[in-house]
Design a protein around this motif. Structure first.
Motif, mmCIF file in Angstrom:
data_model
loop_
_atom_site.group_PDB
_atom_site.id
_atom_site.type_symbol
_atom_site.label_atom_id
_atom_site.label_comp_id
_atom_site.label_asym_id
_atom_site.label_seq_id
_atom_site.Cartn_x
_atom_site.Cartn_y
_atom_site.Cartn_z
ATOM 1 N N LYS A 1 48.948 36.918 33.526
ATOM 2 C CA LYS A 1 47.578 37.209 33.957
ATOM 3 C C LYS A 1 47.371 36.683 35.379
ATOM 4 O O LYS A 1 46.820 37.348 36.248
ATOM 5 C CB LYS A 1 46.611 36.519 32.980
ATOM 6 C CG LYS A 1 45.200 37.030 33.005
ATOM 7 C CD LYS A 1 44.379 36.369 31.895
ATOM 8 C CE LYS A 1 44.143 34.901 32.191
ATOM 9 N NZ LYS A 1 43.499 34.162 31.075
ATOM 10 N N THR B 1 44.975 28.516 31.952
ATOM 11 C CA THR B 1 45.256 29.097 33.261
ATOM 12 C C THR B 1 45.262 28.011 34.333
ATOM 13 O O THR B 1 46.096 28.025 35.238
ATOM 14 C CB THR B 1 44.217 30.175 33.602
ATOM 15 O OG1 THR B 1 44.061 31.010 32.454
ATOM 16 C CG2 THR B 1 44.658 30.997 34.776
ATOM 17 N N SER C 1 49.120 38.523 38.293
ATOM 18 C CA SER C 1 48.584 39.838 38.624
ATOM 19 C C SER C 1 47.134 39.745 39.096
ATOM 20 O O SER C 1 46.489 40.765 39.306
ATOM 21 C CB SER C 1 48.691 40.765 37.414
ATOM 22 O OG SER C 1 47.972 40.206 36.342
ATOM 23 N N SER C 2 46.620 38.494 39.252
ATOM 24 C CA SER C 2 45.218 38.378 39.672
ATOM 25 C C SER C 2 45.108 38.255 41.181
ATOM 26 O O SER C 2 45.998 37.732 41.857
ATOM 27 C CB SER C 2 44.562 37.165 39.003
ATOM 28 O OG SER C 2 44.932 35.985 39.689
ATOM 29 N N LYS C 3 43.976 38.773 41.699
ATOM 30 C CA LYS C 3 43.744 38.714 43.147
ATOM 31 C C LYS C 3 43.527 37.279 43.609
ATOM 32 O O LYS C 3 43.998 36.876 44.664
ATOM 33 C CB LYS C 3 42.511 39.566 43.496
ATOM 34 C CG LYS C 3 42.821 40.721 44.443
ATOM 35 C CD LYS C 3 41.578 41.557 44.650
ATOM 36 C CE LYS C 3 40.752 41.010 45.811
ATOM 37 N NZ LYS C 3 39.491 41.768 45.992
ATOM 38 N N ASP C 4 42.806 36.510 42.782
ATOM 39 C CA ASP C 4 42.524 35.100 43.089
ATOM 40 C C ASP C 4 43.787 34.335 43.436
ATOM 41 O O ASP C 4 43.828 33.564 44.380
ATOM 42 C CB ASP C 4 41.887 34.414 41.866
ATOM 43 C CG ASP C 4 40.430 34.756 41.721
ATOM 44 O OD1 ASP C 4 39.914 35.455 42.622
ATOM 45 O OD2 ASP C 4 39.823 34.350 40.714
#
Lengths: 303, 278
Positions: free
Chosen positions: A73, A277, A76-79
């Motif tokens: 997750k 996370t 693949s996150s922009k953050d």
């Protein structure tokens, strides 16, 4: 004073007692308090956090095992990539800035002058004051259209800049403050390295007719090379792990432009209550740092 | 490139350059301290670098209307506590590293280097959960323990560097006279390393006094905050009250500054000998 116990041929309980009576246990006993607190505060939490990173835990309850979900997750996150980008810029700019400023000042401080001791102390100030104090001071420099920096800009006919609400300027200021806060350590360590250089090397260079510039290039730089590499690596690690500068100045804003890995992990853990996370971000950071350090040290050994 | 052939004139020219550099670099601190003696209205009205008026209004406000001195008191408790723990652990470990050799000691020495790089947020998450279960959030205890560990590597290196300067012959003589190794450490070496231990203590105190991140996670209640955490709260509450912020910043650096002056000559030594070669 060897630590290796002298084993008597009839080794048994008596030799252990003799080893003890000889005071050979002393170094281990002396290390014990440190080792215990390190184990409790660093080692155990480390493995616990690793475990969390594979679950969907929150601060309130331990969650279920979710495998690599948090990691996939995250990647693949922009953050994450935003934080990656800023962490790299932040560390790179800080290391380069600190090295240039630190070496320049160390070279100056290595020359004879009146009140040298005073200058050395005065130049360490940004490094020793609490981070909150330095941020308050710098905020006053850049806070609004009438702040000190903008007064100076206007003095030269420029237009005021909104340093803290423009993404690029905010990044610039965060980096500038970080350099300001950390260059003294670089200067101090490089100064010690410069003072450790054998004088006769310069005398030999002078005999060969080397100019000051050539002596610097062929004697000084090679002599402080190893120290410089270690210092730059340390600086990189400290920059990547820095929380105070971006958090206190901008809290990661505007538009997350000054958010690094630590801030992101902090936000996931304490604001979004997503422990898994949060821990995963820290482990990815640790892995990236370790890979980087191993590569750098290997290249240094080859060179 | 320290050349003794500098003429006197060149040395004073260098001196002048250094004065300018020091002023430029410390400019933000100087401005804050100077302006803290004006009221917020005067500061905002003049916006000059050099203050035009003089008053203690901000300091009276901090004393009367805020918990600033409570923060200072908390800071002393937390820093003092972690100083006592840190110096005790570091002096023992530093002595072991200075006098003995062996595989365990070299592993320990490398472990210290790794801890120096460790991202503390990783340990903070599980520690927060544990200490919350023990109802120790807002208590100085977790903060004292964590600070002790975080600055332990540096304090240990500093202590080792001092013990290295004390000749071994002293302990050997004491042992001939019938002292045990531990007694020799306690009665001979420790008393001789007074200045060194003082330096490690001050460093240890300063570290905890300045720390923000760990404290902000554990000290959430206003009555438990240390100076940096309390000041961050001010920064949000009184964002526009620059007078109070500047006065708080000035008061916050005074202890740092005094302690640092006492220890600065040793910091160089410890930082370089330990941090870089380590």
């Amino acid at each position: 004073m060897s630590l290796v116990a002298e084993r008597a041929p009839y080794a048994g309980r008596s030799s252990v007692r003799q080893w003890w009576n000889n005071g050979n246990a002393l170094p281990y006993l002396l290390l014990l308090p440190s080792a215990v607190v390190i184990g409790v505060v660093i080692l155990i939490p480390f493995f616990e956090a690793l475990q969390y990173s594979f679950t969907n835990s929150s601060l309130l309850e331990v969650g279920k095992f979710v495998g690599l979900d948090n990691y996939t997750k995250l990647l693949s996150s922009k953050d994450f990539w935003n934080a990656f980008r800023f962490s790299v810029i932040f560390a790179l700019a800080n290391v380069i800035g600190c090295y240039i400023l630190g070496l320049g000042l160390a070279l100056l401080m290595n020359m004879e002058m009146p009140f040298r001791g005073f200058f050395r102390v005065a130049l360490l100030l940004p490094w020793i004051i609490p981070s909150v104090v330095s941020i308050v001071s710098w905020r006053w420099m850049v806070a609004d259209h009438n702040a000190v920096f903008n007064q100076i800009i206007q003095l030269f006919g420029g237009r005021p800049i909104f340093f803290l609400s423009n993404n690029d300027w905010a990044q610039f200021i965060v980096v500038l403050i970080k350099i300001w806060r950390s260059f003294p350590f670089m200067m101090l360590s490089l100064l010690a390295a410069l003072q450790g250089i054998d004088r006769s090397l310069y005398e030999a260079a002078a005999l060969d007719g080397a100019t000051k510039w050539k002596a610097f290039w062929h004697v000084t730089l090679p002599q402080i090379r190893d120290v410089s590499i270690v210092l730059c690596l340390l600086m990189t690690i400290w920059s990547v792990n820095d929380f105070d500068t971006p958090f206190l100045l901008t809290q990661g804003g505007p538009a997350n432009s000054t958010e690094n890995f630590v801030l992101l992990a902090y936000k996931y853990t304490f604001a979004r209550n997503d422990l898994g996370t949060g821990a995963a971000i820290s482990f990815v950071t640790l892995i990236i740092l370790m890979v980087f350090i191993v590569i750098m040290l290997r290249r240094q050994r080859e060179a | 490139m320290s050349l003794n052939s500098n003429t006197l004139a060149a040395r004073w020219r260098l001196f002048a350059i250094m004065v300018v550099i020091v002023l430029v670099i410390n400019f933000p601190i100087i401005v804050i301290v100077a302006n803290s003696f004006q009221t917020t209205e005067q500061i905002m009205l003049n916006r000059s670098i050099i203050p035009q008026h003089f008053s203690f209004t901000n300091y009276e406000f901090l004393w009367g209307q805020t918990s600033f001195f409570r923060f200072l008191f908390n800071s002393v408790i937390v820093s003092g506590g972690s100083m006592i723990c840190g110096v005790s652990a570091a002096s023992m470990a530093g002595y072991a590293l200075s006098r003995f050799k062996g595989p365990v000691l070299s592993i320990y020495s490398q472990a210290l280097f790794v801890i120096q790089m460790f991202p503390i947020i990783l340990a903070l998450i599980p520690l927060f959960i544990v200490f919350r279960a023990l109802e120790l959030v807002n208590s100085p205890i977790p903060v004292i323990i964590i600070y002790t560990v975080v600055h332990l590597p540096f304090a240990t290196w500093m202590a080792k560097a001092f013990f290295d300067t004390i000749p071994r012959e002293l302990e050997e003589a004491a042992q001939v006279d019938g002292c045990s190794k531990f007694q020799a450490f306690l009665r001979i070496v420790l008393p001789l390393s007074g200045p060194g231990m003082a330096a490690v203590s001050i460093f240890s105190f300063l570290f905890s006094y300045n720390e923000f991140f760990v404290g902000s996670v554990f000290l959430r209640d206003e009555s438990s905050m240390t100076v940096p955490i309390g000041m961050q709260m001010f920064m949000q509450q009184f964002a526009t009250d620059w007078g109070s912020l500047m006065a708080a910043a000035t008061l916050a650096v005074i202890p740092t500054f005094i302690l640092f002056l006492m220890v600065q000559k040793y910091i160089t030594y410890g930082a370089v000998a330990g941090g870089v070669k380590g």
